[in-house]
Design a protein around this motif. Structure first.
Motif, PDB file in Angstrom:
ATOM      1  N   LYS A 254       0.846  -1.189   0.000  1.00  0.00           N
ATOM      2  CA  LYS A 254       0.000   0.000   0.000  1.00  0.00           C
ATOM      3  C   LYS A 254       0.883   1.241   0.000  1.00  0.00           C
ATOM      4  O   LYS A 254       1.775   1.378   0.818  1.00  0.00           O
ATOM      5  CB  LYS A 254      -0.890  -0.010   1.252  1.00  0.00           C
ATOM      6  N   ILE A 255       0.655   2.114  -0.962  1.00  0.00           N
ATOM      7  CA  ILE A 255       1.375   3.387  -1.040  1.00  0.00           C
ATOM      8  C   ILE A 255       0.358   4.483  -0.750  1.00  0.00           C
ATOM      9  O   ILE A 255      -0.649   4.596  -1.451  1.00  0.00           O
ATOM     10  CB  ILE A 255       2.000   3.592  -2.437  1.00  0.00           C
ATOM     11  N   PRO A 256       0.612   5.304   0.265  1.00  0.00           N
ATOM     12  CA  PRO A 256      -0.362   6.359   0.578  1.00  0.00           C
ATOM     13  C   PRO A 256      -0.468   7.384  -0.554  1.00  0.00           C
ATOM     14  O   PRO A 256       0.513   7.675  -1.241  1.00  0.00           O
ATOM     15  CB  PRO A 256       0.194   6.998   1.854  1.00  0.00           C
ATOM     16  N   ASP A 257      -1.671   7.917  -0.747  1.00  0.00           N
ATOM     17  CA  ASP A 257      -1.900   8.921  -1.795  1.00  0.00           C
ATOM     18  C   ASP A 257      -0.969  10.113  -1.644  1.00  0.00           C
ATOM     19  O   ASP A 257      -0.585  10.742  -2.630  1.00  0.00           O
ATOM     20  CB  ASP A 257      -3.350   9.392  -1.775  1.00  0.00           C
ATOM     21  N   SER A 258      -0.566  10.412  -0.416  1.00  0.00           N
ATOM     22  CA  SER A 258       0.308  11.567  -0.174  1.00  0.00           C
ATOM     23  C   SER A 258       1.657  11.434  -0.883  1.00  0.00           C
ATOM     24  O   SER A 258       2.310  12.437  -1.166  1.00  0.00           O
ATOM     25  CB  SER A 258       0.529  11.755   1.332  1.00  0.00           C
ATOM     26  N   GLU A 259       2.075  10.220  -1.192  1.00  0.00           N
ATOM     27  CA  GLU A 259       3.335  10.014  -1.909  1.00  0.00           C
ATOM     28  C   GLU A 259       3.277  10.550  -3.342  1.00  0.00           C
ATOM     29  O   GLU A 259       4.297  10.773  -3.970  1.00  0.00           O
ATOM     30  CB  GLU A 259       3.717   8.535  -1.935  1.00  0.00           C
ATOM     31  N   PHE A 260       2.066  10.733  -3.855  1.00  0.00           N
ATOM     32  CA  PHE A 260       1.895  11.172  -5.239  1.00  0.00           C
ATOM     33  C   PHE A 260       1.524  12.648  -5.352  1.00  0.00           C
ATOM     34  O   PHE A 260       1.284  13.135  -6.440  1.00  0.00           O
ATOM     35  CB  PHE A 260       0.836  10.299  -5.927  1.00  0.00           C
ATOM     36  N   GLU A 261       1.461  13.331  -4.227  1.00  0.00           N
ATOM     37  CA  GLU A 261       1.143  14.753  -4.234  1.00  0.00           C
ATOM     38  C   GLU A 261       2.412  15.545  -4.490  1.00  0.00           C
ATOM     39  O   GLU A 261       3.467  15.243  -3.947  1.00  0.00           O
ATOM     40  CB  GLU A 261       0.520  15.158  -2.900  1.00  0.00           C
TER      41      GLU A 261
END
Length: 64
Positions: free
Chosen positions: A43-50
């Motif tokens: 699981k990669i948190p959405d915050s990693e893509f911000e």
């Protein structure tokens, strides 16, 4: 290719993913990349893509 003359790719024979890559340039330089602690389907948190634009940077939109 102008920038790469050869690539050697090592593949894990059990999982079939790359574990090491060696890139050769025409001038004799090489780059070795080793992949360690590989984790699949984590699981990669959405915050990693911000992406936040640093202060003072001008954002230019492409022409349509």
């Amino acid at each position: 290719l102008r920038y790469i003359s050869k690539i050697i790719l090592w593949i894990d024979t059990k999982e079939y993913w790359p574990v090491k890559t060696k890139i050769f340039e025409p001038n004799g330089d090489t780059t070795l990349i080793e992949f360690k602690n590989i984790k699949v389907n984590t699981k990669i948190p959405d915050s990693e893509f911000e992406f936040e634009v640093p202060k003072g940077v001008e954002v230019v939109e492409p022409l349509k």
